[in-house]
Write a protein that holds these residues in place. Sequence first.
Motif, PDB file in Angstrom:
ATOM      1  N   ALA A   1       0.924  -1.129  -0.146  1.00 50.58           N
ATOM      2  CA  ALA A   1       0.117  -0.009  -0.125  1.00 50.58           C
ATOM      3  C   ALA A   1       0.977   1.243   0.161  1.00 50.58           C
ATOM      4  CB  ALA A   1      -1.022   0.087   1.086  1.00 50.58           C
ATOM      5  N   GLY A   2       2.285   1.102  -0.042  1.00 49.02           N
ATOM      6  CA  GLY A   2       3.015   2.250  -0.116  1.00 49.02           C
ATOM      7  C   GLY A   2       3.138   2.945   1.252  1.00 49.02           C
ATOM      8  N   LEU A   3       2.969   2.080   2.304  1.00 47.68           N
ATOM      9  CA  LEU A   3       3.151   2.634   3.565  1.00 47.68           C
ATOM     10  C   LEU A   3       4.405   2.053   4.131  1.00 47.68           C
ATOM     11  CD1 LEU A   3      -0.422   2.009   5.040  1.00 47.68           C
ATOM     12  CD2 LEU A   3       0.657   3.993   4.225  1.00 47.68           C
ATOM     13  N   ASP A   4       5.138   2.995   5.084  1.00 47.46           N
ATOM     14  CA  ASP A   4       6.444   2.450   5.903  1.00 47.46           C
ATOM     15  C   ASP A   4       6.136   1.074   6.904  1.00 47.46           C
ATOM     16  OD1 ASP A   4       8.634   2.026   7.026  1.00 47.46           O
ATOM     17  OD2 ASP A   4       8.727   4.121   8.015  1.00 47.46           O
ATOM     18  N   PRO A   5       6.544   0.174   6.645  1.00 45.78           N
ATOM     19  CA  PRO A   5       6.116  -1.072   7.539  1.00 45.78           C
ATOM     20  C   PRO A   5       6.575  -0.934   8.950  1.00 45.78           C
ATOM     21  CG  PRO A   5       7.789  -1.656   5.914  1.00 45.78           C
ATOM     22  CD  PRO A   5       7.287  -0.466   5.502  1.00 45.78           C
ATOM     23  N   GLU A   6       7.555   0.003   9.141  1.00 44.87           N
ATOM     24  CA  GLU A   6       8.235   0.258  10.517  1.00 44.87           C
ATOM     25  C   GLU A   6       7.392   1.291  11.210  1.00 44.87           C
ATOM     26  OE1 GLU A   6       9.817  -2.114  11.539  1.00 44.87           O
ATOM     27  OE2 GLU A   6      10.023  -2.972   9.489  1.00 44.87           O
ATOM     28  N   ALA A   7       6.500   2.173  10.689  1.00 43.36           N
ATOM     29  CA  ALA A   7       5.921   2.960  11.334  1.00 43.36           C
ATOM     30  C   ALA A   7       4.272   2.867  11.300  1.00 43.36           C
ATOM     31  CB  ALA A   7       6.056   4.318  10.539  1.00 43.36           C
TER      32      ALA A   7
END
Lengths: 296, 431
Positions: free
Chosen positions: B163-169
Motif C-alpha cells: 500500500a506504499g506505507l512504511d512497515p516500520e511506522a
Amino acid sequence: MKPTFQLRYWNQINGWLLVLPAVFMISLFTHYPIVSNLFHSLFSMGTATRPEIFIGLENYKYLLDDDIFWKVLKNNFIYSLCTVPFSIGIALCMALLINRNIRGRSLVRMSFFTPTVLPMIAVANIWLFFYTPEYGLFDQIFGFFGGDSHNWLGNPDSALYCLIVMVIWKESGFFMVFYLAALQQLSPELKEAGLVEGSGSWYYFRRVTFPLLMPTTLFVTVNAVVNSFKLVDHLVIMTKGGPDNATSLLLYYIYENAFSFWDTSYAATLTVVLVLILAAITIFQFAVVEKRIHYQ
Amino acid sequence: MKNVRSGVQSLKILFLGVLLLSLSSFAAATELTMFYPVAVGGALTKLVDRLVQDFEAENPDISVKAIYSGNYSDTMTKAMTALKGGKPPHLSVILSTEIFTLIDNDAILPFDDLVTTAKEKKWLDSFYPALMENSRTGNKTWSIPFQRSTIVMYYNKDAFRKAGLDPEAPPATWDELIAMGSKLVTKNSAGKVTQWGLEIPSTGYPYWMFGALSRQNGEVLMNDGGTETYFDHPGVIQALDFWKDLGTKHGIMPKGTIEWGTLRTDFLEQKTAIMWHSTGNLTAVKKNASFDFGVAMLPAKKERGTPTGGGNFYIFKQTTAEERAAALKFVEWMTQPERTAQWSIGTGYLGTRADAYKTKELEAYVKDFPPAAVARDQLKYATAELSVHENGRVYKTLNDAIQSALTGAKTPEKALKDAQKQAERILKRYR
C-alpha cells in the motif's frame, strides 16, 4: 362375592406396585423440580454474603419489563415456526425418496442421516466457518457467481435465519428415520389396491400414505417442537446469542441467567414460563390434533 | 504353645500393618485440583501439563490435577457450579475480573492470609503494578497474575509495503489509523473488498476491546470498588462512535460484528491487514503467518491505552490448611521468573514481573523477536479491565450495547445510556 372383591383389590395393589418405580422416578426428576422451580422463583437472587429473601411476584414483574426476555421469546417462536415445518417436510420427502428402489440407496440413506450422528458442537464449529465472511464456504460460492461478501452471523437480520438453516439440516435426517420406519410398515396391498383403482401417485399419497403416516407426524412434531425449545448448544459456539440478542433463545437466556449471572431465582422464573409454554403446546397437540388421527 | 505363638504372630502382623499404614500416610501426596482456561487456542494445554509435571518432580509430596476447563466463562461456570455443589477446586485460573463475584460468593481466600514468611510477602509485590489492579480490593490481594495479556495491534508488513506505507511506522493515533486503514483496503475489479484495513473483534469480549478505545479517549469504565460504571460519559460515547464509524463512515472495517474466534484466521489468511487481539495470540501468529508481520501498541486519541486482561490464580476457601499451603507453593512456583519466562515464550502472554525479562531465556527471545516485548512496554499505559459486582450481568449489558450500536440497531449514545441505566439498577444494592 368375597373372593372376587379380594381379587380385584389385589389387582389394584399389584398394578400400583408395578407403576411405582416409574412414578417415583418421574416425581423425582420431573414433578419435584417443577414445584421447586416455582418455589425458588419467588425469592431474590442470593449469594453467600447476601442470602436470598422472599420477594413474592417481584421476579415476574421484572420479567414483564425485561426487553431481552420478550426478544428471546419472539426469536424462539420464529425459530420454532421455521425449523419445525421445514425439517418435518424435508424429512418426509427424503423418506419417500429413499423408500423406493433407487440406485445407490444405502449411500443416499447414509448421507441423509450423517448430520444427525454428528455432535451439535462439532456441527456448530463447522458451520461457523461455512458462514465466515470472505473465505467461508457460502461466501466463496457467492463470490464465484460474482456476489458480494456477507457478514452472515454478524448481521442481526440474517443471523437467526442462518442458525435455522443449520438446525433444519441437522434435524431432518433424524425425523426421516421415523418416517422411513413408518413407510415400511405400510402394507403393500394398499398400494396394489390403489393401482387397480387407478389412483395417481399424488392422489395416493394425499389420500392414503399421508393419513396413515399421521401418528408418526404427530410424534415427530411433538419432538420437533420440544427440540426447538431445547436445542441451544450451537449458540454457545456460533453466536453466544448475539449480535445484541438477535439469535438468543429462551433456554440459552435461562442458562445465561443461571450460570453466567448466577441469578438462579430469575432463571427459575424464566423456567416456569418455558414449562408453561411447552405444557400448553403439548396439551394442544394431544388434545386437539390427536383426535383427527387415524390409528391403524 | 501353639496358641501363644499364633498370638505373637498376629501381633507382629498388626505391628507391621500399623507401621506400613503410618509410612504410607507420610508418603501420601496432598492432592490438588486446578481448573485452567485456554482463551486463544493453540498448544497451551501441553505447556501447562509440562509445567505441572516439572512441579510434581520437584515436589513429590504434592500432586496437581490440572483440568482444562474451556474458555474463561466456561471455567468460571465450572468453578462456581463445583462450589455450589460443595466441591470446589483447590485452586483455579479464572479471569482477574471475577474478583467481586468470587468474594460475594465467599469462594476465595486473600493471599495476605496465606503468606507467612517475609520472602512470601515480598513475592506479593513482585508483579507489575498494572497487573495487580484487578487483584486488589479492600487492601487485600485476592489473586496472583498468571496468564495475563494486553491488547496489541498485529499488522501485516507486506500489506503495508504493497500500500506504499512504511512497515516500520504503524499507526500511532486514531487519525493515522483511519488514513492508513483506507490505504490498506484492497478491492477487486468488481469493487468487492478483498482485504480490510482493520478488524476489531466484537463478539466474545467486546467490553474488553471497548475498554481500550475508551481509555485512549481518556476515560475509564468503572470505579475501583466495582460499584459504579461510567458507560454514559461523553468520552465513552465518543469511543463507541469511533468504533462504529470505522465500518460505516470510513469503510476500513467490515460492518456488523466481527467474530472473535475466527479473527486470527482472518489475519493469517490476509483478509485484514491489521487486527486488534490479545497478545496471547502472538506465538500462534508467529508460527502460522506466511508473511512478514509486526506488532505495535494500540494507537492514541488523547493517550495510548489498553486494559490488561487474562487469568489469575485464585485459592478457594473450602480447603484444609495443608491443601492451602500446597496450593500456595504451587502458585509461587508457577510465577517464579524462570517459569514466567517459559510461559511467556510458549504462549505470547506477558511476563508478569520485571525480573522475568532479565532471565537469560526471555532476554534472548525478546532480542531475537522484539514483538514479544510490545505488550510489556505497553503496560505503562495499561488500566484495569472492567470488573464490577455481578460481572457477568454487567458484561452482558455492555456487550449488547456495543453490538446493537455496531449493527445499527441503536445509536451509540442511546445504546450506552440504556446500558448505564441497567448497570445502575444492578449495582445499586452493592453501594
